[in-house]
Design an enzyme around this catalytic site. Sequence first.
Site, mmCIF file in Angstrom:
data_model
loop_
_atom_site.group_PDB
_atom_site.id
_atom_site.type_symbol
_atom_site.label_atom_id
_atom_site.label_comp_id
_atom_site.label_asym_id
_atom_site.label_seq_id
_atom_site.Cartn_x
_atom_site.Cartn_y
_atom_site.Cartn_z
ATOM 1 N N ARG A 28 3.478 13.719 -8.370
ATOM 2 C CA ARG A 28 3.583 12.821 -9.515
ATOM 3 C C ARG A 28 2.246 12.729 -10.234
ATOM 4 O O ARG A 28 1.190 12.701 -9.602
ATOM 5 C CB ARG A 28 4.003 11.458 -8.988
ATOM 6 C CG ARG A 28 4.072 10.379 -10.024
ATOM 7 C CD ARG A 28 4.933 9.254 -9.546
ATOM 8 N NE ARG A 28 4.208 8.355 -8.645
ATOM 9 C CZ ARG A 28 4.741 7.235 -8.162
ATOM 10 N NH1 ARG A 28 5.988 6.908 -8.459
ATOM 11 N NH2 ARG A 28 4.054 6.452 -7.357
ATOM 12 N N GLY A 63 0.822 -1.221 0.000
ATOM 13 C CA GLY A 63 0.000 0.000 0.000
ATOM 14 C C GLY A 63 0.846 1.256 0.000
ATOM 15 O O GLY A 63 2.069 1.207 0.139
ATOM 16 N N ASP A 94 4.510 -4.703 -7.471
ATOM 17 C CA ASP A 94 3.881 -3.463 -7.003
ATOM 18 C C ASP A 94 4.438 -2.246 -7.743
ATOM 19 O O ASP A 94 3.906 -1.144 -7.597
ATOM 20 C CB ASP A 94 4.058 -3.299 -5.485
ATOM 21 C CG ASP A 94 5.501 -3.391 -5.055
ATOM 22 O OD1 ASP A 94 6.139 -4.436 -5.305
ATOM 23 O OD2 ASP A 94 6.021 -2.424 -4.491
ATOM 24 N N ARG A 118 -1.596 -1.059 -9.894
ATOM 25 C CA ARG A 118 -0.449 -1.911 -10.165
ATOM 26 C C ARG A 118 -0.884 -3.371 -10.271
ATOM 27 O O ARG A 118 -1.989 -3.718 -9.832
ATOM 28 C CB ARG A 118 0.553 -1.798 -9.000
ATOM 29 C CG ARG A 118 0.892 -0.371 -8.651
ATOM 30 C CD ARG A 118 0.952 -0.137 -7.142
ATOM 31 N NE ARG A 118 1.045 1.310 -6.853
ATOM 32 C CZ ARG A 118 2.186 1.978 -6.837
ATOM 33 N NH1 ARG A 118 3.323 1.353 -6.996
ATOM 34 N NH2 ARG A 118 2.191 3.286 -6.615
ATOM 35 N N GLY A 154 7.053 7.532 6.221
ATOM 36 C CA GLY A 154 6.163 8.118 5.220
ATOM 37 C C GLY A 154 6.774 9.282 4.461
ATOM 38 O O GLY A 154 6.107 9.945 3.683
ATOM 39 N N GLY A 191 2.581 3.699 1.496
ATOM 40 C CA GLY A 191 3.118 3.965 2.820
ATOM 41 C C GLY A 191 3.724 5.350 2.930
ATOM 42 O O GLY A 191 3.963 5.866 4.025
ATOM 43 N N ARG A 192 4.032 5.936 1.779
ATOM 44 C CA ARG A 192 4.602 7.301 1.819
ATOM 45 C C ARG A 192 4.037 8.134 0.665
ATOM 46 O O ARG A 192 4.686 9.049 0.184
ATOM 47 C CB ARG A 192 6.119 7.255 1.745
ATOM 48 C CG ARG A 192 6.587 6.594 0.482
ATOM 49 C CD ARG A 192 8.005 6.828 0.150
ATOM 50 N NE ARG A 192 8.390 5.780 -0.801
ATOM 51 C CZ ARG A 192 9.586 5.622 -1.268
ATOM 52 N NH1 ARG A 192 10.543 6.415 -0.882
ATOM 53 N NH2 ARG A 192 9.853 4.668 -2.134
HETATM 54 P P1 AMP Z 1 8.915 1.302 -3.165
HETATM 55 O O1 AMP Z 1 10.294 1.086 -2.741
HETATM 56 O O2 AMP Z 1 8.596 2.726 -3.469
HETATM 57 O O3 AMP Z 1 8.445 0.418 -4.281
HETATM 58 O O4 AMP Z 1 8.002 0.972 -1.880
HETATM 59 C C1 AMP Z 1 7.718 -0.315 -1.419
HETATM 60 C C2 AMP Z 1 6.770 -0.227 -0.228
HETATM 61 O O5 AMP Z 1 7.405 0.394 0.882
HETATM 62 C C3 AMP Z 1 5.517 0.590 -0.488
HETATM 63 O O6 AMP Z 1 4.446 0.014 0.226
HETATM 64 C C4 AMP Z 1 5.879 1.929 0.080
HETATM 65 O O7 AMP Z 1 4.752 2.694 0.408
HETATM 66 C C5 AMP Z 1 6.677 1.532 1.316
HETATM 67 N N1 AMP Z 1 7.612 2.614 1.722
HETATM 68 C C6 AMP Z 1 8.731 2.983 1.099
HETATM 69 N N2 AMP Z 1 9.339 3.986 1.765
HETATM 70 C C7 AMP Z 1 8.575 4.260 2.840
HETATM 71 C C8 AMP Z 1 8.664 5.201 3.902
HETATM 72 N N3 AMP Z 1 9.675 6.055 4.010
HETATM 73 N N4 AMP Z 1 7.695 5.173 4.825
HETATM 74 C C9 AMP Z 1 6.667 4.314 4.754
HETATM 75 N N5 AMP Z 1 6.533 3.400 3.782
HETATM 76 C C10 AMP Z 1 7.478 3.375 2.822
HETATM 77 MG MG MG Z 2 6.755 1.084 -5.292
#
Ligand code: AMP
Ligand code: MG
Length: 485
Positions: free
Chosen positions: A172, A86, A248, A179, A122, A88-89
């Site tokens: 963005r 989901g 994802d 996804r 986040g 998360g940020r």
């Molecule tokens: P990504 O690396 O962008 O593909 O993210 C993979 C997962 O990690 C997703 O669910 C993101 O929302 C979560 N995520 C990445 N960075 C953070 C962060 N700093 N805080 C909370 N969730 C994160």
């Molecule tokens: Mg991602």
Amino acid sequence: MGIPFQNTYAHLPARFFSKQKPAGTPEPVLIRSNPALAKELGIDPAWLDSPAALATFSGNEIPKGAEPIAQAYAGHQFGGFVPQLGDGRAILLGEVVDIHGKRRDIQLKGSGRTVFSRGGDGKSALGPVLREYLVSEAMHAYGVPTTRALAAVYTGEIVDREEPAPGGVFTRVAASHIRVGTFQYFAARQDTEAIQILTDHCIARHYPDAADAENPALAFLESVIRAQAELIAKWLPLGFIHGVMNTDNCAISGETIDYGPCAFMDTFHPDKVFSFIDRHGRYAWGNQPTIAHWNLTRLAETLLPIIDPEPDRAKELAKAALEKFIHHFQPVYLNHFRDKLGLSTDNYLEASAAFIKSTLGTLAQNQVDFTLFFRHLTLLAADDTRADLPSLFSDPQAAETWITHWKTFTKPDDHFTRMKAVNPILIPRNHRIEEAIQAAYQNDFSLFHRLADALTKPFAENPAYADLELAPHPEQCVKNTFCGT
Ligand code: AMP
Ligand code: MG
């Protein structure tokens, strides 16, 4: 004035998302915004410089009409399934219908914790924000389907990373943020009703023709397979490595999404990876078509119950759809490389394919810079005296041999024009991005802006940007990039 929001995703059933407000930032500063994209979205470019725009892009105010949410999704990360990831940020502010009638998402990335944040804060460091800005806009300039950059903001905060870093929020724009992992989220919960609702939403939004097909779910799957196959076929001839092709990070729309530890290769090698956690080369340059196919197989699995109530029949249909991947990939890939090499289109595709393959082998063996190779080949085709292929090869004699071979495949008529149109002079090289980020961390955004400006016209000759063409010196090489999470 402002953004004319709509919120179709936020009006799907409640289990698709969580209503979520951005956290806000203490002292936001706008680093860069994108007037050309704003215009396309039907947003007045003059508004971008207003205090209201900064309040929106920093997450300090929820703009009128927006119904912000964090989207639920799951995903295979490096092959291992995680049933809940989901946003998360990230927070989806809402959608706009652009001037071409296309629905587009506007999302904040790095805007604070959500119910999906797990242990994370986040937030985002400024580095990944600037990186995604540069790379996604460059991809757009190359004509590759991609999410876009509307704005980058410095939050005035320090975020806790390996080293403390200034924080950023990235705005963005995407055709959607749905996804493969969004489908997996519901499949993992055996929620076939949700899969049907999501499929209908995606068909209406991305593949309206599928609605009229005899089997809309199957036609939808075929459309995503085609879009992804053609997308990856456009990445490879640019030397692009996505870095984290988890399910994802694989968009249903066929846009490139989630630029983390990605890169345009300097020295060519098909096994090159760019994410330091990718120890087994899962997401290496040459492995990307295989992985896209693997991801699409995961999508197909989630659709089986709505493709056909008879499981064996559903599997058969999905399998046949997946087998078409290569037929969509191959012609786009080969024709793109044919144009890059200026090969005569009189040659059979198979003959070109063999030559393309042997050329890539020669480049790897001679540690040739990928982009400079095609740049100098284009100069050679134009009889430009600046052309110097041998100096790019570890064995200059191998270059001479290759050129002799190449000449048997070309016709000196129209190929120069084709080559110029597909061989970028400028790519966002990793060492340049890194340099721009380091300067930004010292509050100097001039290198970032220069790079962003240059990359809006990456095929154009511009002596002012000649230095940006150059390959890194060995000590400038950035071996890996990090997502900054
Ligand atoms: P990504 O690396 O962008 O593909 O993210 C993979 C997962 O990690 C997703 O669910 C993101 O929302 C979560 N995520 C990445 N960075 C953070 C962060 N700093 N805080 C909370 N969730 C994160
Ligand atoms: Mg991602």
